[in-house]
Design a protein around this motif. Structure first.
Motif, PDB file in Angstrom:
ATOM      1  N   TYR A 254       0.821  -1.216   0.000  1.00  0.00           N
ATOM      2  CA  TYR A 254       0.000   0.000   0.000  1.00  0.00           C
ATOM      3  C   TYR A 254       0.856   1.268   0.000  1.00  0.00           C
ATOM      4  O   TYR A 254       0.405   2.324  -0.459  1.00  0.00           O
ATOM      5  N   SER A 255       2.080   1.168   0.471  1.00  0.00           N
ATOM      6  CA  SER A 255       2.957   2.344   0.498  1.00  0.00           C
ATOM      7  C   SER A 255       3.264   2.847  -0.915  1.00  0.00           C
ATOM      8  O   SER A 255       3.691   3.991  -1.098  1.00  0.00           O
TER       9      SER A 255
ATOM     10  N   ALA B 120     -10.406  -9.675   6.974  1.00  0.00           N
ATOM     11  CA  ALA B 120      -9.235  -8.850   6.639  1.00  0.00           C
ATOM     12  C   ALA B 120      -8.369  -9.548   5.590  1.00  0.00           C
ATOM     13  O   ALA B 120      -7.899  -8.909   4.633  1.00  0.00           O
ATOM     14  N   LEU B 121      -8.158 -10.848   5.749  1.00  0.00           N
ATOM     15  CA  LEU B 121      -7.377 -11.609   4.763  1.00  0.00           C
ATOM     16  C   LEU B 121      -8.027 -11.564   3.387  1.00  0.00           C
ATOM     17  O   LEU B 121      -7.354 -11.403   2.368  1.00  0.00           O
ATOM     18  N   LYS B 122      -9.349 -11.696   3.373  1.00  0.00           N
ATOM     19  CA  LYS B 122     -10.080 -11.662   2.108  1.00  0.00           C
ATOM     20  C   LYS B 122      -9.893 -10.316   1.413  1.00  0.00           C
ATOM     21  O   LYS B 122      -9.650 -10.252   0.201  1.00  0.00           O
TER      22      LYS B 122
ATOM     23  N   GLY C 163      -8.905  -2.351  -6.290  1.00  0.00           N
ATOM     24  CA  GLY C 163      -7.881  -3.082  -5.555  1.00  0.00           C
ATOM     25  C   GLY C 163      -7.279  -2.273  -4.425  1.00  0.00           C
ATOM     26  O   GLY C 163      -7.098  -2.783  -3.317  1.00  0.00           O
ATOM     27  N   TRP C 164      -6.993  -0.986  -4.708  1.00  0.00           N
ATOM     28  CA  TRP C 164      -6.427  -0.140  -3.655  1.00  0.00           C
ATOM     29  C   TRP C 164      -7.412   0.048  -2.500  1.00  0.00           C
ATOM     30  O   TRP C 164      -7.023   0.076  -1.340  1.00  0.00           O
ATOM     31  N   LYS C 165      -8.700   0.180  -2.821  1.00  0.00           N
ATOM     32  CA  LYS C 165      -9.708   0.328  -1.769  1.00  0.00           C
ATOM     33  C   LYS C 165      -9.813  -0.937  -0.917  1.00  0.00           C
ATOM     34  O   LYS C 165      -9.908  -0.875   0.303  1.00  0.00           O
ATOM     35  N   GLU C 166      -9.789  -2.083  -1.610  1.00  0.00           N
ATOM     36  CA  GLU C 166      -9.866  -3.364  -0.888  1.00  0.00           C
ATOM     37  C   GLU C 166      -8.652  -3.548   0.025  1.00  0.00           C
ATOM     38  O   GLU C 166      -8.780  -3.989   1.166  1.00  0.00           O
ATOM     39  N   LEU C 167      -7.485  -3.221  -0.503  1.00  0.00           N
ATOM     40  CA  LEU C 167      -6.260  -3.374   0.275  1.00  0.00           C
ATOM     41  C   LEU C 167      -6.286  -2.466   1.503  1.00  0.00           C
ATOM     42  O   LEU C 167      -5.921  -2.882   2.611  1.00  0.00           O
ATOM     43  N   ALA C 168      -6.724  -1.222   1.308  1.00  0.00           N
ATOM     44  CA  ALA C 168      -6.806  -0.281   2.428  1.00  0.00           C
ATOM     45  C   ALA C 168      -7.775  -0.792   3.496  1.00  0.00           C
ATOM     46  O   ALA C 168      -7.510  -0.686   4.703  1.00  0.00           O
ATOM     47  N   GLN C 169      -8.898  -1.360   3.046  1.00  0.00           N
ATOM     48  CA  GLN C 169      -9.883  -1.909   3.982  1.00  0.00           C
ATOM     49  C   GLN C 169      -9.283  -3.081   4.766  1.00  0.00           C
ATOM     50  O   GLN C 169      -9.514  -3.221   5.966  1.00  0.00           O
ATOM     51  N   GLY C 170      -8.508  -3.898   4.076  1.00  0.00           N
ATOM     52  CA  GLY C 170      -7.868  -5.030   4.737  1.00  0.00           C
ATOM     53  C   GLY C 170      -6.837  -4.605   5.768  1.00  0.00           C
ATOM     54  O   GLY C 170      -6.767  -5.176   6.859  1.00  0.00           O
TER      55      GLY C 170
ATOM     56  N   LYS D  29      -6.802  -1.817   7.394  1.00  0.00           N
ATOM     57  CA  LYS D  29      -7.579  -1.279   8.515  1.00  0.00           C
ATOM     58  C   LYS D  29      -8.098  -2.419   9.402  1.00  0.00           C
ATOM     59  O   LYS D  29      -8.063  -2.334  10.634  1.00  0.00           O
ATOM     60  N   GLY D  30      -8.559  -3.493   8.759  1.00  0.00           N
ATOM     61  CA  GLY D  30      -9.054  -4.643   9.508  1.00  0.00           C
ATOM     62  C   GLY D  30      -7.967  -5.340  10.310  1.00  0.00           C
ATOM     63  O   GLY D  30      -8.203  -5.788  11.434  1.00  0.00           O
ATOM     64  N   LEU D  31      -6.765  -5.438   9.744  1.00  0.00           N
ATOM     65  CA  LEU D  31      -5.648  -6.060  10.458  1.00  0.00           C
ATOM     66  C   LEU D  31      -5.270  -5.265  11.699  1.00  0.00           C
ATOM     67  O   LEU D  31      -4.966  -5.837  12.757  1.00  0.00           O
ATOM     68  N   LYS D  32      -5.297  -3.952  11.590  1.00  0.00           N
ATOM     69  CA  LYS D  32      -5.016  -3.104  12.750  1.00  0.00           C
ATOM     70  C   LYS D  32      -6.080  -3.302  13.828  1.00  0.00           C
ATOM     71  O   LYS D  32      -5.778  -3.345  15.023  1.00  0.00           O
TER      72      LYS D  32
END
Length: 201
Positions: free
Chosen positions: A99-100, A139-141, A171-178, A180-183
């Motif tokens: 994401y960076s 989050a993994l999904k 994809g970027w939105k999904e990754l950002a959501q994931g 956030k979920g991991l945190k």
């Protein structure tokens, strides 16, 4: 005649007694006797156990049935300390690394480490707490779906059209959501079970 019959019976009895004594002695004292089929402690040990140091452990695939919050907490701690911590932080670090690049317009991103790490985490035994496991799966999904969309929409040799641009944005939105979920999972593990990650989020 009676004396001859008596002698024959006595000799037969002595022979039979000798055979029995010899058989018993062979069974109890013969070092070369065939071992029983029951496995010894060493034989019943899993091969992987022989290569583990005292600080290592194999993650359980099943936990004692939890009937109260204390048992649930003990099961979660066991999962976390037997490798779950590395699974969560590994996926988190790889996801944040990808994401960076979002604002850098840099497409030389190494996805191999991410896909390997996330696949390993997906196949790892589940967290023995229903709410935490549900959040972990979600989050993994998100991170896997997001990274896949980003990767596929930026393959070398393809002509990027509106479809690829939309897929990348999704994809970027999904990754950002994931991420956030991991945190949120790490925050829950700390709040509910007193567990802290290897490195700060």
């Amino acid at each position: 005649m009676k004396q001859t019959t008596c002698r024959i019976r006595c000799v037969n009895a002595l022979v039979l007694a000798g055979v029995i004594a010899t058989t018993l002695a062979a069974c109890s004292a013969d070092p070369g006797a065939t071992p029983t089929t029951e496995p010894t402690t060493a034989e019943s040990t899993s091969p992987i156990d022989r290569f583990l140091t005292p600080t290592e452990s194999v993650p359980p695939t099943a936990y004692p049935s939890a009937t109260n919050s204390e048992q649930v907490a003990n099961n979660v701690v066991s999962w976390y300390e037997s490798g779950g911590e590395e699974q969560i932080t590994g996926v988190r670090d790889r996801s944040k690394e990808i994401y960076s690049h979002h604002a850098e317009d840099n497409w030389s991103i190494d996805f191999s480490l991410f896909f390997d790490r996330s696949k390993e985490a997906q196949e790892y035994p589940p967290i023995p707490d229903r709410k935490t496991q549900a959040a972990w799966s979600t989050a993994l999904k998100h991170v896997r779906s997001g990274a896949s969309d980003i990767y596929m929409s930026n393959q070398l040799g393809i002509v990027r059209g509106s479809k690829e641009v939309k897929r990348e944005a999704h994809g970027w939105k999904e990754l950002a959501q994931g991420v956030k979920g991991l945190k949120a999972i790490e925050a829950r593990l700390h709040r509910e079970f007193g567990l802290d990650p290897l490195t700060s989020p």
